[in-house]
Design an enzyme around this catalytic site. Structure first.
Site, short mmCIF file in Angstrom:
data_model
loop_
_atom_site.label_atom_id
_atom_site.label_comp_id
_atom_site.label_asym_id
_atom_site.label_seq_id
_atom_site.Cartn_x
_atom_site.Cartn_y
_atom_site.Cartn_z
N ASP A 460 -0.17 3.70 19.64
CA ASP A 460 -1.12 4.21 20.62
C ASP A 460 -1.74 5.52 20.14
OD1 ASP A 460 -2.55 4.39 22.97
OD2 ASP A 460 -0.79 4.44 24.29
N ASP A 527 -6.15 -0.51 29.51
CA ASP A 527 -5.03 -0.15 30.38
C ASP A 527 -5.17 -0.79 31.75
OD1 ASP A 527 -3.78 1.38 28.49
OD2 ASP A 527 -4.39 3.31 29.31
#
Length: 705
Positions: A460, A527
């Site tokens: 990430d 997300d």
């Protein structure tokens, strides 16, 4: 005896021209008597005899002294200099202050499916080597810039390529715009005279747009139904980028693609060279269906690691536990995930030292001693015993101010000595443009992956690049150096641990480009796990990327971002159109939901090879409130049809979906009901699909008899 395939690159010496031929396309360029490199054709297949005709076509046309000269669409590389007023791809500054180029062809070489043409400046010891490589239905292009002199050169703009398109009376552009939690929204606009600029200045590709663009003649009905020519350009670069489509008022269009020149100033010392990232062009003669097929085929054959291997059903614990990561709760989730049929269990953010919230710990990739006194190995062993692989979340490019790494090396971040440091998600960005920082990150990840049987990393990044200074003199542009450093780290980690799978994430879909996809098995597109909003995100993502790279989760209702209540059936069906993942708090699921979830997982496993590697067809002809997509297996033996309606209105109970890409002479049987349909009927009349009530969804699997 098998007849050899014709060469993909022909050097037509009598015409001083080159003809590049791939699956369904041709690309042609020629050297003029003056040594200029002229662009002739990019589009459908042509024969060598046609090149002579193209050479006699006067591409200069009528114009006034206000036109750019030469016109950009006639040049292979539009370099700044002279009366070139169109968008240029290359601009440099020499040591004496000259900022213009005068390039001529010096040499050329053909090796297999690759062509290299060297352009040298007529005055300065500087060269641009243009590279071309045929990859099935795609053409890869990039440029190597060479300073053969004794003084430095500064690259102010160094795009990978210029792409000339044929003249048309109308052009329409399609691109993938968006924002955080609303990535890859299909955007379609007519082009007018001027420039369409798509870009990122964030140090990552970003959420606002993908480095991908498609252009067609604007006949929406023909393009949607599989007709009409489409040209498309993408960039394999995981940093700041820029794509520009410049249209003149006479219909001439050219596209430039490359590293963004925003704040670039990349020095090229004496005797050094720099190679730009690859830009890829894809031409499709039969509309956006074929364009999608060609992009998917290119990624599967030439980009993504382990293509052809079906991706596992994943469970991720982020939305179940957030930062409260403890072995007992993770193990309970793992048991339930295994019972559902999950094959990979990933512990997300919160497992490492001092990580109680987002303000601490990033950069210290060792397990929290309180929660994991014996490290991650006991939990990983338990997960393996349940029949699943084990993975963890990392953010290797960032560092928290409250971390052992930052306290030891505060100079390892991008920063200006006289300016405030910018925090984002309570982190700074590590200067991967520095060799010592890269070496540390590789060492830390190697130690982590060696400490326990870890099979996967969710990689990430949750911040942009700011304060673009590494603290090293003569280090080159940070905007370039960070991405090249990231690639070096990823490549080194994959070399040290070749069995580890990597997922790319950057606050969702902030880094989902061809560059990172050559080093990651799949991407986290957003997300936003709301199953309804994910339909639009996944619809757009699949324009540019293969479904076998698109992770999608089933999470709890209401979702934590949108607070929308959605039935479990709709949530599973939405996630099953990509790589099926589960991210809900399984400890709170009812027995009925767990049993239903296991059935959906089993159903997905029966069709996942078709979904991940089949031909995807966006189905038109349904009401505006219905989203429908079909996947046809590579063998043609299975078809999976998904249909979604957030709210069925006006007493409608069914929709009729006309399928595409089937064998009209074949017979297909509904796997659930046994009902049989001819391929011709399914394509010309349609498949009747029941949709009733709010958040209605349906999956119909057809098997060819």
């Amino acid at each position: 005896m098998r007849v050899a395939d014709p060469p993909s690159i022909l050097h037509l010496r009598d015409l001083n021209s080159f003809l590049l031929r791939g699956d369904g396309f041709a690309y042609t360029l020629a050297v003029t008597p003056d040594g200029d490199l002229r662009h002739l054709h990019w589009g459908g297949p042509i024969e060598p005899a046609d090149v002579g005709v193209l050479l006699t076509d006067d591409a200069r046309e009528f114009g006034s002294n206000t036109w750019s000269s030469p016109r950009a669409h006639t040049e292979e590389l539009v370099a700044h200099g002279g009366r070139r007023l169109d968008e240029s791809a290359l601009k440099v500054e020499f040591a004496d202050g000259v900022r213009a180029l005068d390039l001529a062809v010096e040499s050329s070489a053909v090796s297999g499916d690759e062509l290299t043409i060297r352009l040298a400046d007529r005055h300065y010891p500087f060269a641009a080597e243009l590279h071309y490589r045929v990859r099935g239905g795609a053409l890869e292009r990039w440029t190597t810039l060479v300073n053969d002199g004794e003084t430095p050169v500064v690259l102010d703009r160094a795009y990978s390529a210029s792409w000339g398109l044929p003249s048309q009376p109308r052009w329409v552009a399609t691109w993938l715009a968006g924002a955080y939690a609303a990535e890859t929204q299909v955007t379609r606009r007519p082009l007018g005279p001027g420039r369409l600029v798509l870009e990122s200045r964030r140090g990552i590709p970003g959420h606002a747009a993908q480095p991908w663009l498609a252009l067609d003649a604007g006949d929406d009905a023909r393009a949607a139904d599989g007709a009409g020519a489409v040209w498309s350009v993408a960039l394999a670069w995981s940093g700041s980028w820029r794509l520009t489509a410049e249209l003149a008022n006479d219909g001439r269009l050219h596209v430039t693609a490359g590293v963004n020149d925003f704040d670039l100033r990349h020095p090229l010392p004496p005797g050094r060279s720099w190679t730009t990232p690859v830009t890829v062009g894809v031409y499709a003669a039969a509309g956006h269906d074929e364009l999608t097929d060609r992009w998917h085929a290119y990624e599967r054959a030439h980009v993504v690691p382990r293509s052809g291997t079906v991706r596992p059903v994943l469970y991720n614990s982020w939305e179940a536990t957030f930062f409260d990561v403890r072995p007992d709760s993770q193990l309970e989730l793992a048991r339930r995930a295994a019972a559902l049929g999950a094959e990979l269990f990933v512990v997300d953010d919160g497992w490492f030292a001092g990580r109680d919230d987002e303000s601490t710990g990033v950069g210290d990739w060792t397990p929290d001693r309180t929660a994991f006194p014996d490290g991650l190995k006991p939990l990983a062993d338990e997960v393996h015993a349940l029949g699943m692989r084990f993975g963890v979340w990392v953010e290797p490019e960032a560092v928290s101010p409250d971390s052992d790494l930052f306290r030891a090396h505060p100079d390892w971040i991008y920063q200006w000595p006289t300016r405030p440091r910018t925090l984002a998600r309570q982190t700074h960005l590590l200067a991967l443009s520095r060799p010592d920082v890269r070496a540390h990150v590789v060492e830390a990840l190697d130690a982590l992956l060696s400490s326990a049987p870890i099979d996967a990393l969710k990689w990430d990044l949750n911040r942009p690049l700011t304060e673009a200074s590494s603290g090293l003199e003569d280090a080159g542009s940070v905007w370039v150096g960070h991405v090249e450093g990231l690639y070096e780290v990823l490549d080194r980690v994959r070399e040290l641990h070749p069995d580890v799978w990597i997922e790319s994430c950057a606050s969702g879909g902030g880094r989902a480009d061809l560059g990172v996809l050559s080093r990651a098995e799949w991407v986290w597109p957003s997300d936003n796990t709301d199953a309804l909003e994910r339909l639009a995100i996944q619809h757009g993502y699949a324009y540019a990327h293969s479904p076998h790279t698109m992770m999608a989760w089933v999470t709890d209702s209401p979702t934590y971002l949108t607070k929308r209540e959605i039935p479990l059936r709709f949530r599973f069906h939405s996630a099953m159109t990509g790589l099926l993942g589960i991210g809900g708090n399984l400890a709170a699921w009812s027995d009925a939901d767990l049993a239903a979830g296991a059935e959906y997982v089993a159903q997905y496993k029966r069709i996942r090879a078709t979904v991940q590697y089949g031909a995807m067809r966006r189905l038109s002809g349904a009401p505006d409130d219905v989203t429908a997509v079909a996947y046809v297996a590579p063998s043609g033996d299975q078809v999976a049809v998904f249909a979604f309606a957030p709210s069925v209105r006006q007493l409608r109970r069914t929709v009729l979906l006309r399928l595409r890409g089937l064998d009209p002479a074949a017979v297909y049987a509904d796997a659930a009901s046994g009902t049989r349909h001819s391929g011709a009927l399914l394509m010309h009349h349609g498949l009747r699909v029941p949709l009733i009530g709010d958040y209605a969804s349906e999956l119909i699997v057809l098997d060819r008899i």
